[in-house]
Each structure stands twice: as C-alpha cells, then as structure tokens.
Scaffold this motif. Sequence first.
Motif, PDB file in Angstrom:
ATOM      1  N   ASP A  85      91.231 146.479 -11.647  1.00 39.70           N
ATOM      2  CA  ASP A  85      90.442 145.240 -11.613  1.00 39.70           C
ATOM      3  C   ASP A  85      89.728 145.048 -10.283  1.00 39.70           C
ATOM      4  N   THR A  86      89.992 145.911  -9.331  1.00 36.96           N
ATOM      5  CA  THR A  86      89.286 145.850  -8.050  1.00 36.96           C
ATOM      6  C   THR A  86      87.795 146.006  -8.291  1.00 36.96           C
ATOM      7  N   ALA A  87      87.039 144.978  -7.925  1.00 35.31           N
ATOM      8  CA  ALA A  87      85.602 144.940  -8.222  1.00 35.31           C
ATOM      9  C   ALA A  87      85.029 143.685  -7.583  1.00 35.31           C
ATOM     10  N   GLU A  88      83.724 143.518  -7.739  1.00 33.22           N
ATOM     11  CA  GLU A  88      83.094 142.269  -7.326  1.00 33.22           C
ATOM     12  C   GLU A  88      82.747 141.479  -8.584  1.00 33.22           C
ATOM     13  N   TYR A  89      82.993 140.189  -8.532  1.00 35.08           N
ATOM     14  CA  TYR A  89      82.819 139.316  -9.680  1.00 35.08           C
ATOM     15  C   TYR A  89      81.769 138.264  -9.376  1.00 35.08           C
ATOM     16  N   PHE A  90      80.858 138.085 -10.318  1.00 40.87           N
ATOM     17  CA  PHE A  90      79.758 137.146 -10.132  1.00 40.87           C
ATOM     18  C   PHE A  90      79.772 136.089 -11.235  1.00 40.87           C
ATOM     19  N   CYS A  91      79.668 134.857 -10.810  1.00 44.55           N
ATOM     20  CA  CYS A  91      79.492 133.738 -11.724  1.00 44.55           C
ATOM     21  C   CYS A  91      77.993 133.458 -11.813  1.00 44.55           C
ATOM     22  N   ALA A  92      77.529 133.083 -12.996  1.00 49.40           N
ATOM     23  CA  ALA A  92      76.093 132.826 -13.164  1.00 49.40           C
ATOM     24  C   ALA A  92      75.887 131.679 -14.137  1.00 49.40           C
ATOM     25  N   VAL A  93      74.798 130.960 -13.940  1.00 52.37           N
ATOM     26  CA  VAL A  93      74.432 129.870 -14.832  1.00 52.37           C
ATOM     27  C   VAL A  93      73.017 130.092 -15.326  1.00 52.37           C
ATOM     28  N   ARG A  94      72.794 129.792 -16.607  1.00 50.10           N
ATOM     29  CA  ARG A  94      71.451 129.933 -17.168  1.00 50.10           C
ATOM     30  C   ARG A  94      70.581 128.797 -16.638  1.00 50.10           C
ATOM     31  N   SER A  95      69.415 129.134 -16.162  1.00 49.73           N
ATOM     32  CA  SER A  95      68.470 128.150 -15.657  1.00 49.73           C
ATOM     33  C   SER A  95      67.212 128.203 -16.495  1.00 49.73           C
ATOM     34  N   THR A  96      66.655 127.045 -16.792  1.00 51.60           N
ATOM     35  CA  THR A  96      65.410 127.015 -17.558  1.00 51.60           C
ATOM     36  C   THR A  96      64.316 126.309 -16.754  1.00 51.60           C
ATOM     37  N   GLN A  97      64.394 126.429 -15.475  1.00 52.00           N
ATOM     38  CA  GLN A  97      63.404 125.783 -14.620  1.00 52.00           C
ATOM     39  C   GLN A  97      62.005 126.279 -14.950  1.00 52.00           C
ATOM     40  N   GLY A  98      61.093 125.369 -15.163  1.00 55.77           N
ATOM     41  CA  GLY A  98      59.729 125.756 -15.474  1.00 55.77           C
ATOM     42  C   GLY A  98      59.558 126.319 -16.868  1.00 55.77           C
ATOM     43  N   GLY A  99      60.543 126.158 -17.717  1.00 59.38           N
ATOM     44  CA  GLY A  99      60.447 126.635 -19.093  1.00 59.38           C
ATOM     45  C   GLY A  99      60.815 128.082 -19.279  1.00 59.38           C
ATOM     46  N   SER A 100      61.084 128.795 -18.196  1.00 62.89           N
ATOM     47  CA  SER A 100      61.460 130.204 -18.312  1.00 62.89           C
ATOM     48  C   SER A 100      62.967 130.346 -18.192  1.00 62.89           C
ATOM     49  N   GLU A 101      63.485 131.337 -18.887  1.00 64.16           N
ATOM     50  CA  GLU A 101      64.916 131.590 -18.840  1.00 64.16           C
ATOM     51  C   GLU A 101      65.251 132.518 -17.698  1.00 64.16           C
ATOM     52  N   LYS A 102      66.228 132.120 -16.894  1.00 63.06           N
ATOM     53  CA  LYS A 102      66.692 132.976 -15.814  1.00 63.06           C
ATOM     54  C   LYS A 102      68.195 132.784 -15.676  1.00 63.06           C
ATOM     55  N   LEU A 103      68.814 133.695 -14.965  1.00 64.18           N
ATOM     56  CA  LEU A 103      70.194 133.498 -14.542  1.00 64.18           C
ATOM     57  C   LEU A 103      70.194 133.257 -13.043  1.00 64.18           C
ATOM     58  N   VAL A 104      70.976 132.273 -12.619  1.00 67.62           N
ATOM     59  CA  VAL A 104      71.176 132.042 -11.197  1.00 67.62           C
ATOM     60  C   VAL A 104      72.597 132.490 -10.872  1.00 67.62           C
ATOM     61  N   PHE A 105      72.713 133.420  -9.947  1.00 69.61           N
ATOM     62  CA  PHE A 105      74.009 134.014  -9.630  1.00 69.61           C
ATOM     63  C   PHE A 105      74.623 133.402  -8.387  1.00 69.61           C
ATOM     64  N   GLY A 106      75.947 133.371  -8.372  1.00 74.21           N
ATOM     65  CA  GLY A 106      76.651 133.086  -7.138  1.00 74.21           C
ATOM     66  C   GLY A 106      76.630 134.295  -6.233  1.00 74.21           C
ATOM     67  N   LYS A 107      77.202 134.139  -5.036  1.00 74.52           N
ATOM     68  CA  LYS A 107      77.142 135.220  -4.060  1.00 74.52           C
ATOM     69  C   LYS A 107      78.211 136.277  -4.263  1.00 74.52           C
ATOM     70  N   GLY A 108      79.080 136.055  -5.214  1.00 73.65           N
ATOM     71  CA  GLY A 108      80.059 137.078  -5.545  1.00 73.65           C
ATOM     72  C   GLY A 108      81.395 136.877  -4.865  1.00 73.65           C
ATOM     73  N   THR A 109      82.449 137.332  -5.536  1.00 75.17           N
ATOM     74  CA  THR A 109      83.799 137.357  -4.969  1.00 75.17           C
ATOM     75  C   THR A 109      84.344 138.764  -5.116  1.00 75.17           C
TER      76      THR A 109
END
Lengths: 115, 113
Positions: A85-109
């Motif tokens: 399980d040793t790895a880097e883990y990223f949390c992300a949230v879907r963003s629809t700013q401006g009508g476009s779909e994107k993912l906004v990521f955290g800086k990682g753990t």
Amino acid sequence: AQSVTQLDSQVPVFEEAPVELRCNYSSSVSVYLFWYVQYPNQGLQLLLKYLSGSTLVKGINGFEAEFNKSQTSFHLRKPSVHISDTAEYFCAVRSTQGGSEKLVFGKGTKLTVNP
Amino acid sequence: DVKVTQSSRYLVKRTGEKVFLECVQDMDHENMFWYRQDPGLGLRLIYFSYDVKMKEKGDIPEGYSVSREKKERFSLILESASTNQTSMYLCASSLWGMGYEQYFGPGTRLTVT
C-alpha cells in the motif's frame, strides 16, 4: 471555486496497522469526490468515488471512505495496511467552474508502510 | 480496459527546444487532460479538451499549448522549453458526464537542461 485540502503530506505506519488519510473539500451544493492512488513510477488509478447515496464508499484493495457533509470531509481508511500500500494518495473533487468539467486535486499524501 | 498511453516515459531536452508530448486513448473518451505533477504541489491542470479541436486553459497554461486534431489524441507542446518546465507530465481522459472518473497514462518525466 472548489478546492481540496489533504491535511497530511506524509503518513508513516507499520504493517497491519489501521490508517486514515484525511481530506477536506470546500462546500458546494452537489459534490463528487474521488480518491486516486499513485504507485511509484506509475500514473494515477481510481481507488473509489462518491457521487450520491450511501456515505460509506468501498473501493479497491480494501480501502473505504466516508462522505461527511457537515464536516466537509472525505477521509480514506483501511483497517490493516500492507507493504504494497506504500504509495501517494490524492483526493479530488469534481469542479464545474465555467461550465466545464474538471477535477481539482489535493497535494497528495505519501503513505509509507514499514515492516 | 481503458488504455491511455504517452509517447515517452523519460525525455531530456535542451532549453529553447520545442517539445511535443503525445497522449493517445483507446476508449472513445470525449475529455482529455494534461497535468503537471511536482513534489508538494500535487497535480495542476495545464489544458483540457472536451472535443476535437476544442481546448480550454487550466490553472497553469503559460508556456504551453495543445492540439487535438483527432478524438483519441491530445498533444502538449512546449514552444520553447525552459528549466522550470522540468516535471512529470500526466495525461488523462474521461467520458463526458459528472460522475465519470479520469483514466491516467503512466506519465512522462521531462528534464530540461
């Protein structure tokens, strides 16, 4: 704009111990949340996602996460970790700013599992 | 299985060179993305595209451009590479829709000397 905060940049644990990786997001009317994992020298792969419904989400490799709307959190947990399980883990949230779909990521753990 | 491939795993270029990073996906996804990954900064979106010939700037587009002439292929272009563009570059693709996750390629580690 949506944002994500991963509260710990590094988490060292011993093998077979439980682990929790913390993630908080900025509040929004509807939220889609994701956890990705990146093993060394690889791209990211999806662990689990929350779109709606049950607040407890189960993913691959024994991981699960709980969506908590009142605390705007989406913490990742595993009851007993393995060396693999040793790895880097990223949390992300879907963003629809401006009508476009994107993912906004955290800086990682970075999770390091020690024998 | 969705497959996202990137043309190189490792690339070394000189300052001022024009650099092309290629990404191909085989699952007919509408959306494609280019990210840059740096230690302590996570993933930052450079550009994305939701259709052929369509592109939108992400959070850090300066110094980069993109091209999407075919649905399956999305290219990232560094017009004049600089040392501060040394980084890991990740390509991703997804279906159009709120709940669809992004699928990532293995990454290209670019070093500009």
